[in-house]
Design an enzyme around this catalytic site. Structure first.
Site, PDB file in Angstrom:
ATOM      1  N   ASP A 227       3.184   2.155   4.442  1.00 61.50           N
ATOM      2  CA  ASP A 227       3.289   1.042   3.501  1.00 61.50           C
ATOM      3  C   ASP A 227       4.422   0.116   3.923  1.00 61.50           C
ATOM      4  O   ASP A 227       4.685  -0.037   5.117  1.00 61.50           O
ATOM      5  CB  ASP A 227       3.518   1.616   2.091  1.00 61.50           C
ATOM      6  CG  ASP A 227       2.906   0.773   0.989  1.00 61.50           C
ATOM      7  OD1 ASP A 227       3.433  -0.334   0.740  1.00 61.50           O
ATOM      8  OD2 ASP A 227       1.919   1.206   0.370  1.00 61.50           O
TER       9      ASP A 227
ATOM     10  N   ASP B  61      15.133   9.047  -8.084  1.00 61.80           N
ATOM     11  CA  ASP B  61      13.978   9.840  -8.496  1.00 61.80           C
ATOM     12  C   ASP B  61      13.119  10.324  -7.331  1.00 61.80           C
ATOM     13  O   ASP B  61      12.133  11.042  -7.546  1.00 61.80           O
ATOM     14  CB  ASP B  61      13.087   9.027  -9.447  1.00 61.80           C
ATOM     15  CG  ASP B  61      13.683   8.897 -10.833  1.00 61.80           C
ATOM     16  OD1 ASP B  61      14.613   9.656 -11.143  1.00 61.80           O
ATOM     17  OD2 ASP B  61      13.236   8.028 -11.599  1.00 61.80           O
TER      18      ASP B  61
ATOM     19  N   HIS C  95       6.445  -2.360  -2.907  1.00 60.01           N
ATOM     20  CA  HIS C  95       5.142  -1.701  -2.991  1.00 60.01           C
ATOM     21  C   HIS C  95       5.211  -0.247  -2.539  1.00 60.01           C
ATOM     22  O   HIS C  95       4.707   0.664  -3.224  1.00 60.01           O
ATOM     23  CB  HIS C  95       4.141  -2.488  -2.146  1.00 60.01           C
ATOM     24  CG  HIS C  95       2.721  -2.094  -2.307  1.00 60.01           C
ATOM     25  ND1 HIS C  95       2.137  -1.085  -1.568  1.00 60.01           N
ATOM     26  CD2 HIS C  95       1.742  -2.590  -3.102  1.00 60.01           C
ATOM     27  CE1 HIS C  95       0.862  -0.972  -1.897  1.00 60.01           C
ATOM     28  NE2 HIS C  95       0.588  -1.876  -2.826  1.00 60.01           N
TER      29      HIS C  95
ATOM     30  N   ALA D 149     -10.831   1.839   3.893  1.00 60.47           N
ATOM     31  CA  ALA D 149     -11.454   2.487   2.738  1.00 60.47           C
ATOM     32  C   ALA D 149     -12.920   2.813   2.972  1.00 60.47           C
ATOM     33  O   ALA D 149     -13.436   3.804   2.449  1.00 60.47           O
ATOM     34  CB  ALA D 149     -11.308   1.601   1.496  1.00 60.47           C
TER      35      ALA D 149
ATOM     36  N   TYR E  84     -14.360   3.776   5.760  1.00 57.06           N
ATOM     37  CA  TYR E  84     -14.618   4.838   6.728  1.00 57.06           C
ATOM     38  C   TYR E  84     -15.034   6.116   5.982  1.00 57.06           C
ATOM     39  O   TYR E  84     -14.345   6.545   5.048  1.00 57.06           O
ATOM     40  CB  TYR E  84     -13.380   5.141   7.559  1.00 57.06           C
ATOM     41  CG  TYR E  84     -12.920   4.031   8.469  1.00 57.06           C
ATOM     42  CD1 TYR E  84     -13.818   3.162   9.075  1.00 57.06           C
ATOM     43  CD2 TYR E  84     -11.564   3.854   8.750  1.00 57.06           C
ATOM     44  CE1 TYR E  84     -13.399   2.160   9.924  1.00 57.06           C
ATOM     45  CE2 TYR E  84     -11.124   2.853   9.609  1.00 57.06           C
ATOM     46  CZ  TYR E  84     -12.045   1.997  10.184  1.00 57.06           C
ATOM     47  OH  TYR E  84     -11.608   1.003  11.029  1.00 57.06           O
TER      48      TYR E  84
ATOM     49  N   VAL F 187     -12.432   9.236   5.169  1.00 61.81           N
ATOM     50  CA  VAL F 187     -11.285   9.160   4.276  1.00 61.81           C
ATOM     51  C   VAL F 187     -11.732   9.369   2.832  1.00 61.81           C
ATOM     52  O   VAL F 187     -12.927   9.332   2.523  1.00 61.81           O
ATOM     53  CB  VAL F 187     -10.554   7.806   4.409  1.00 61.81           C
ATOM     54  CG1 VAL F 187     -10.243   7.497   5.857  1.00 61.81           C
ATOM     55  CG2 VAL F 187     -11.340   6.667   3.757  1.00 61.81           C
TER      56      VAL F 187
ATOM     57  N   SER G 115      -3.929   0.156  -5.377  1.00 65.49           N
ATOM     58  CA  SER G 115      -2.730   0.640  -4.675  1.00 65.49           C
ATOM     59  C   SER G 115      -1.983   1.667  -5.516  1.00 65.49           C
ATOM     60  O   SER G 115      -1.314   2.552  -4.987  1.00 65.49           O
ATOM     61  CB  SER G 115      -1.779  -0.524  -4.390  1.00 65.49           C
ATOM     62  OG  SER G 115      -2.167  -1.255  -3.268  1.00 65.49           O
TER      63      SER G 115
END
Length: 413
Positions: free
Chosen positions: A131, A140, A166, A277, A279, A282, A350
């Site tokens: 990312d 945290d 992100h 996404a 493929y 995955v 996401s």
């Protein structure tokens, strides 16, 4: 951008495929070069650098063998003629699955409760977050340096800080403490493949995949979380027919034992036109909406996204036409970590994907998910279907030609 397929594919002699746009001979452009299997990538790159006067930005040795570099057309064509080169590709732009909404509100993280998470970490299992980087000092998070794939050959590999937010948000949903993480305390490795504006490229993503592949066994990385994508037409044979370097790299990493969890995207369209996404190897993740952390559709109005309603598919979420490799997770008004020790509430696939990445890590840590990544994906999808904690649009009552998948359930593990 119009692409041309150049090269003598009908000739008897071996000539590399070159997938590139039209360009003048002296125009410099970025490319990904793939070698034949078995080539010593480091030695071959050094040889080509010396012969053609360029410097590679990335050298790939674990997922594929090859490199990425900025080349003039004459350099590109000369390299394509080398017997060790299989194909040369334009280095395409990569994007975040961008958040649809963002607020600084301090709403409690209901998504973690909705899938039965938040009670324990994935002991002995680490997750790589590919990312924008991660805020390693966030109180945290249990986050460690992976690698930095952003920048040229002179980049600092340990520079994985997150100037965007992100990646830190994604990491928080996976392993954050204080109620924000599905598997609190789980180790995440920051693999920076997008810059601080959320921009990246195929070469940078392959760099991240290559690092994960090389280090997965040593560091206990069993899951990779990707909340990014780009337009593409997935094939069904790991890039062999389409000469897709990204697909080939992902398949090699999966063969090495890593499960890849990928955000479906936020365009309310079929993932068949988006990679990675689309493929089939995955686990793609669609987003659903939850406002109270409980099933039944009786939650209050969704305050940060008025067009969404409790226990329904998210209106922005991509979906799959056949439902063969997709699941769902909360992705609306998700509160998680933000750089600087803060928190932010965001919506998007996401945000759904890291819920699933953590769930997969918990399943592996529990011993319920065993065997190959394909077997693990089947187990996750079967457990989601068996739990039957439904929402509008799931596989119990799918919308015609729109499969959002069943809601994952971390509480099983």
């Amino acid at each position: 951008m119009r692409l041309l397929l150049l090269g003598g594919v009908s000739l008897v002699v071996a000539v590399a495929w070159v997938l590139v746009p039209r360009a003048d001979a002296d125009v410099i452009a970025p490319y990904v070069v793939v070698f034949e299997d078995g080539v010593d990538a480091k030695a071959k790159v050094a040889e080509l650098e010396k012969a053609h006067a360029f410097r590679a930005d990335h050298t790939y040795v674990s997922s594929i063998t090859g490199f990425a570099a900025k080349l003039a057309r004459r350099q590109r064509d000369a390299i394509a003629r080398d017997p060790a080169v299989v194909s040369v590709h334009e280095d395409k732009a990569l994007r975040l699955a961008p958040p649809t909404r963002s607020t600084r509100g301090a709403t409690l993280a209901t998504g973690v409760r909705r899938i039965g998470g938040g009670t324990k970490g994935a002991t002995g299992v680490a997750v790589a977050v590919l990312d924008t980087g991660v805020d390693l000092s966030h109180p945290d998070l249990t986050a460690l340096v992976g690698t930095n794939c952003v920048g040229g050959a002179s980049r600092r590999l340990s520079a994985v800080s997150d100037g965007h937010g992100h990646g830190t948000h994604v990491a928080g949903t996976i392993g954050g403490k204080g109620g924000i993480g599905v598997a609190p305390g789980t180790t995440v490795y920051a693999v920076k493949v997008l810059d601080d504006a959320g921009r990246g490229s195929t070469s940078q993503l392959i760099c991240g995949i290559d690092w994960v592949t090389a280090n997965a066994s040593r560091l206990g990385i069993r899951v990779a979380s990707l909340s990014l994508g780009m337009p593409g037409e997935p094939d069904s044979d790991c890039g062999r027919s389409s000469r897709d370097a990204l697909h080939k790299a992902l398949c090699a990493s999966i063969a090495n034992g890593v499960v890849y969890v990928v955000a479906a995207g936020n365009a309310a369209t079929d993932i068949a036109h988006d990679v990675p996404a689309g493929y089939p190897e995955v686990l793609a993740v669609a987003a659903m909406s939850d406002s109270d952390g409980a099933p039944g559709g009786k939650g209050p109005p969704v305050t940060c996204a008025r067009s969404e309603r409790d226990d329904s598919f998210a209106t922005f979420s991509n979906y799959a036409a056949d439902g063969s490799h997709i699941v769902a997770a909360p992705g609306v008004c998700i509160r998680s970590a933000w750089p600087g020790g803060g928190y932010r509430t965001i919506s998007g696939t996401s945000m759904a994907a890291p819920h699933v990445s953590a769930t997969v890590a918990l399943c592996i840590a529990s011993g319920r998910c065993r065997g190959s990544p394909a077997a693990i994906l089947r187990q996750i999808r079967a457990d989601a279907a068996a739990h039957g904690d439904s929402f509008t649009g799931d596989e119990h009552a799918p919308i015609a030609r729109r499969h959002y998948g069943d809601l994952v359930w971390a509480g099983t593990y």
